[in-house]
Design a protein around this motif. Structure first.
Motif, PDB file in Angstrom:
ATOM      1  N   GLU A  62       8.145  63.236  58.324  1.00  0.00           N
ATOM      2  CA  GLU A  62       7.535  61.926  58.555  1.00  0.00           C
ATOM      3  C   GLU A  62       8.484  61.041  59.350  1.00  0.00           C
ATOM      4  O   GLU A  62       9.598  60.765  58.912  1.00  0.00           O
ATOM      5  CB  GLU A  62       7.211  61.262  57.212  1.00  0.00           C
ATOM      6  N   PRO A  63       8.059  60.556  60.517  1.00  0.00           N
ATOM      7  CA  PRO A  63       8.894  59.604  61.255  1.00  0.00           C
ATOM      8  C   PRO A  63       9.004  58.286  60.485  1.00  0.00           C
ATOM      9  O   PRO A  63       8.020  57.803  59.905  1.00  0.00           O
ATOM     10  CB  PRO A  63       8.124  59.400  62.573  1.00  0.00           C
ATOM     11  N   VAL A  64      10.192  57.712  60.483  1.00  0.00           N
ATOM     12  CA  VAL A  64      10.424  56.397  59.892  1.00  0.00           C
ATOM     13  C   VAL A  64      11.015  55.522  60.988  1.00  0.00           C
ATOM     14  O   VAL A  64      12.138  55.746  61.438  1.00  0.00           O
ATOM     15  CB  VAL A  64      11.381  56.467  58.692  1.00  0.00           C
ATOM     16  N   VAL A  66      11.970  62.050  58.172  1.00  0.00           N
ATOM     17  CA  VAL A  66      12.225  62.491  56.803  1.00  0.00           C
ATOM     18  C   VAL A  66      11.601  63.866  56.579  1.00  0.00           C
ATOM     19  O   VAL A  66      10.408  64.065  56.808  1.00  0.00           O
ATOM     20  CB  VAL A  66      11.658  61.478  55.793  1.00  0.00           C
ATOM     21  N   ASP A  67      12.398  64.783  56.105  1.00  0.00           N
ATOM     22  CA  ASP A  67      11.984  66.169  55.878  1.00  0.00           C
ATOM     23  C   ASP A  67      11.441  66.299  54.456  1.00  0.00           C
ATOM     24  O   ASP A  67      12.170  66.602  53.516  1.00  0.00           O
ATOM     25  CB  ASP A  67      13.186  67.088  56.096  1.00  0.00           C
ATOM     26  N   HIS A  68      10.139  66.071  54.278  1.00  0.00           N
ATOM     27  CA  HIS A  68       9.547  66.088  52.943  1.00  0.00           C
ATOM     28  C   HIS A  68       9.477  67.491  52.343  1.00  0.00           C
ATOM     29  O   HIS A  68       9.349  67.630  51.127  1.00  0.00           O
ATOM     30  CB  HIS A  68       8.134  65.508  52.989  1.00  0.00           C
ATOM     31  N   HIS A  69       9.542  68.513  53.162  1.00  0.00           N
ATOM     32  CA  HIS A  69       9.404  69.874  52.654  1.00  0.00           C
ATOM     33  C   HIS A  69      10.742  70.583  52.467  1.00  0.00           C
ATOM     34  O   HIS A  69      10.777  71.785  52.277  1.00  0.00           O
ATOM     35  CB  HIS A  69       8.503  70.693  53.578  1.00  0.00           C
ATOM     36  N   ARG A  70      11.814  69.828  52.506  1.00  0.00           N
ATOM     37  CA  ARG A  70      13.120  70.457  52.310  1.00  0.00           C
ATOM     38  C   ARG A  70      13.216  71.120  50.938  1.00  0.00           C
ATOM     39  O   ARG A  70      13.771  72.200  50.796  1.00  0.00           O
ATOM     40  CB  ARG A  70      14.249  69.439  52.483  1.00  0.00           C
ATOM     41  N   THR A 107      22.211  51.209  58.318  1.00  0.00           N
ATOM     42  CA  THR A 107      22.091  49.839  57.837  1.00  0.00           C
ATOM     43  C   THR A 107      21.313  49.836  56.524  1.00  0.00           C
ATOM     44  O   THR A 107      20.532  50.766  56.242  1.00  0.00           O
ATOM     45  CB  THR A 107      21.354  48.960  58.849  1.00  0.00           C
ATOM     46  N   PRO A 108      21.495  48.800  55.699  1.00  0.00           N
ATOM     47  CA  PRO A 108      20.698  48.715  54.473  1.00  0.00           C
ATOM     48  C   PRO A 108      19.199  48.764  54.743  1.00  0.00           C
ATOM     49  O   PRO A 108      18.447  49.370  53.966  1.00  0.00           O
ATOM     50  CB  PRO A 108      21.125  47.376  53.870  1.00  0.00           C
ATOM     51  N   ASP A 109      18.746  48.146  55.828  1.00  0.00           N
ATOM     52  CA  ASP A 109      17.323  48.157  56.140  1.00  0.00           C
ATOM     53  C   ASP A 109      16.844  49.576  56.464  1.00  0.00           C
ATOM     54  O   ASP A 109      15.753  49.981  56.048  1.00  0.00           O
ATOM     55  CB  ASP A 109      17.030  47.222  57.311  1.00  0.00           C
ATOM     56  N   GLN A 110      17.638  50.333  57.209  1.00  0.00           N
ATOM     57  CA  GLN A 110      17.267  51.713  57.515  1.00  0.00           C
ATOM     58  C   GLN A 110      17.197  52.557  56.245  1.00  0.00           C
ATOM     59  O   GLN A 110      16.245  53.330  56.044  1.00  0.00           O
ATOM     60  CB  GLN A 110      18.270  52.322  58.500  1.00  0.00           C
ATOM     61  N   ILE A 111      18.202  52.412  55.377  1.00  0.00           N
ATOM     62  CA  ILE A 111      18.212  53.171  54.122  1.00  0.00           C
ATOM     63  C   ILE A 111      16.994  52.818  53.279  1.00  0.00           C
ATOM     64  O   ILE A 111      16.322  53.694  52.717  1.00  0.00           O
ATOM     65  CB  ILE A 111      19.506  52.903  53.336  1.00  0.00           C
ATOM     66  N   ALA A 112      16.673  51.520  53.199  1.00  0.00           N
ATOM     67  CA  ALA A 112      15.532  51.082  52.403  1.00  0.00           C
ATOM     68  C   ALA A 112      14.226  51.655  52.942  1.00  0.00           C
ATOM     69  O   ALA A 112      13.371  52.120  52.175  1.00  0.00           O
ATOM     70  CB  ALA A 112      15.468  49.557  52.375  1.00  0.00           C
ATOM     71  N   GLN A 113      14.052  51.641  54.251  1.00  0.00           N
ATOM     72  CA  GLN A 113      12.817  52.175  54.837  1.00  0.00           C
ATOM     73  C   GLN A 113      12.670  53.673  54.556  1.00  0.00           C
ATOM     74  O   GLN A 113      11.573  54.163  54.264  1.00  0.00           O
ATOM     75  CB  GLN A 113      12.798  51.920  56.339  1.00  0.00           C
ATOM     76  N   ILE A 114      13.772  54.407  54.661  1.00  0.00           N
ATOM     77  CA  ILE A 114      13.718  55.848  54.384  1.00  0.00           C
ATOM     78  C   ILE A 114      13.378  56.089  52.917  1.00  0.00           C
ATOM     79  O   ILE A 114      12.561  56.948  52.574  1.00  0.00           O
ATOM     80  CB  ILE A 114      15.052  56.524  54.760  1.00  0.00           C
ATOM     81  N   MET A 115      14.007  55.310  52.025  1.00  0.00           N
ATOM     82  CA  MET A 115      13.718  55.465  50.596  1.00  0.00           C
ATOM     83  C   MET A 115      12.250  55.197  50.283  1.00  0.00           C
ATOM     84  O   MET A 115      11.624  55.920  49.506  1.00  0.00           O
ATOM     85  CB  MET A 115      14.604  54.517  49.778  1.00  0.00           C
ATOM     86  N   MET A 116      11.691  54.167  50.880  1.00  0.00           N
ATOM     87  CA  MET A 116      10.302  53.832  50.612  1.00  0.00           C
ATOM     88  C   MET A 116       9.360  54.920  51.122  1.00  0.00           C
ATOM     89  O   MET A 116       8.319  55.186  50.532  1.00  0.00           O
ATOM     90  CB  MET A 116       9.957  52.486  51.239  1.00  0.00           C
ATOM     91  N   ALA A 117       9.741  55.581  52.216  1.00  0.00           N
ATOM     92  CA  ALA A 117       8.930  56.678  52.734  1.00  0.00           C
ATOM     93  C   ALA A 117       8.995  57.897  51.822  1.00  0.00           C
ATOM     94  O   ALA A 117       8.049  58.693  51.771  1.00  0.00           O
ATOM     95  CB  ALA A 117       9.394  57.062  54.140  1.00  0.00           C
ATOM     96  N   MET A 118      10.103  58.038  51.088  1.00  0.00           N
ATOM     97  CA  MET A 118      10.296  59.218  50.245  1.00  0.00           C
ATOM     98  C   MET A 118       9.809  59.026  48.816  1.00  0.00           C
ATOM     99  O   MET A 118       9.552  60.006  48.114  1.00  0.00           O
ATOM    100  CB  MET A 118      11.789  59.578  50.210  1.00  0.00           C
ATOM    101  N   ARG A 119       9.639  57.793  48.368  1.00  0.00           N
ATOM    102  CA  ARG A 119       9.502  57.527  46.933  1.00  0.00           C
ATOM    103  C   ARG A 119       8.213  58.044  46.324  1.00  0.00           C
ATOM    104  O   ARG A 119       8.131  58.262  45.114  1.00  0.00           O
ATOM    105  CB  ARG A 119       9.656  56.034  46.642  1.00  0.00           C
ATOM    106  N   ASP A 120       7.160  58.250  47.089  1.00  0.00           N
ATOM    107  CA  ASP A 120       5.881  58.687  46.529  1.00  0.00           C
ATOM    108  C   ASP A 120       5.684  60.200  46.596  1.00  0.00           C
ATOM    109  O   ASP A 120       4.567  60.688  46.418  1.00  0.00           O
ATOM    110  CB  ASP A 120       4.733  57.983  47.257  1.00  0.00           C
ATOM    111  N   ARG A 121       6.743  60.926  46.860  1.00  0.00           N
ATOM    112  CA  ARG A 121       6.610  62.370  47.025  1.00  0.00           C
ATOM    113  C   ARG A 121       6.925  63.159  45.768  1.00  0.00           C
ATOM    114  O   ARG A 121       6.944  64.387  45.781  1.00  0.00           O
ATOM    115  CB  ARG A 121       7.518  62.835  48.170  1.00  0.00           C
ATOM    116  N   GLY A 122       7.212  62.472  44.666  1.00  0.00           N
ATOM    117  CA  GLY A 122       7.317  63.164  43.390  1.00  0.00           C
ATOM    118  C   GLY A 122       8.666  63.773  43.081  1.00  0.00           C
ATOM    119  O   GLY A 122       8.801  64.505  42.111  1.00  0.00           O
ATOM    120  N   SER A 123       9.701  63.495  43.877  1.00  0.00           N
ATOM    121  CA  SER A 123      11.025  64.020  43.571  1.00  0.00           C
ATOM    122  C   SER A 123      12.038  62.880  43.601  1.00  0.00           C
ATOM    123  O   SER A 123      11.714  61.738  43.959  1.00  0.00           O
ATOM    124  CB  SER A 123      11.431  65.111  44.560  1.00  0.00           C
TER     125      SER A 123
END
Length: 258
Positions: free
Chosen positions: A34-36, A42-46, A62-78
């Motif tokens: 998923e592009p962020v 973000v490699d969701h199938h790793r 940057t904190p903003d970049q880290i936050a955006q990546i985290m939000m993209a990953m948070r609903d994937r169940g891991s």
């Protein structure tokens, strides 16, 4: 072809009998990222491919970049985890990412449910000195957040070898050992001479000038006289934990197939 289009095409091929389920699973392992913004993919199938999810390297982002990546990953169940996060960066992330936990000594922040050990076996983690704890705790928290059982033993370096010998039960009860040391880096060799399991040595950048920022313990560990020692890079507690986890996952997989 977009990812949804590729997934639809693959599912239609399975339904038509053109691709069997095993082949489809293999294709899925390499499909989903998923592009962020314009700065990350973000490699969701790793986890599907390797057994471990994508982990965010915090330094240089940057904190903003880290936050955006985290939000993209948070609903994937891991577990969503970022390493090398300093307190001032966490303070900014906390305002952007709900339910974020910070493990200060390990410099790791994570969005994680309460995780019970998912695999049999124990990873024993030893540190030579208190100054090595940030790297040792990075290894310990990475392993625990990934579902492995960890036993810690801190400050048992060779300058007071009786401290190690009085705690030999930790070595004897472990299925994999991670040994973290700076200065001259002798501890992994000593431990490997007492252990009947793999030893992963982690040199740290702790030491006086002649340690060359961890190069001296790295070379000591690479030249270990004891057999069964593998060495990761300087200060790489994260990499040591993943390697230890892969060893235990391989054993678990082999046992489940018996």
């Amino acid at each position: 072809m977009t990812q949804p289009e590729a997934l639809r095409s693959l599912l239609e091929s399975v339904a038509a009998g053109e691709v069997n389920p095993a082949e489809a699973l293999d294709k899925l392992k390499h499909l989903n990222y998923e592009p962020v913004g314009d700065f990350a993919r973000v490699d969701h199938h790793r986890r599907l491919r390797t057994g471990f999810p994508e982990v965010i390297w915090g330094l240089g982002k940057t904190p903003d970049q880290i936050a955006q990546i985290m939000m993209a990953m948070r609903d994937r169940g891991s577990v969503v985890m970022a390493t090398r996060i300093e307190p001032e960066v966490y303070a900014q992330l906390q305002e952007k990412v709900p339910n974020l936990h910070y493990y200060a000594m390990a410099r790791i922040c994570a969005i994680a449910p309460t995780i019970e050990p998912q695999y049999s076996g124990t990873i024993g983690i030893l540190s030579a000195g208190t100054a090595d704890l940030p790297v040792a705790e990075e290894a310990a928290m990475t392993a625990e957040l990934s579902g492995f059982r960890v036993q810690r033993l801190w400050d048992v370096g060779v300058a007071g070898i009786h401290r190690l010998l009085n705690n030999r039960h930790v070595i004897e009860s472990a299925d994999v050992l991670i040994v973290v040391a700076g200065m001259e880096g002798a501890l992994p060799s000593v431990v490997a001479g007492l252990a009947d399991c793999p030893v992963i040595a982690v040199p740290t950048s702790i030491g006086y000038g002649a340690s060359f920022g961890g190069l001296a313990p790295l070379l000591t560990m690479l030249n270990s006289c004891a057999a069964g020692v593998g060495v990761v890079n300087i200060d790489n507690g994260f990499g040591a934990a993943v390697l230890a986890g892969q060893i235990l996952r391989t054993v678990n997989k082999w046992q489940s197939q018996k």
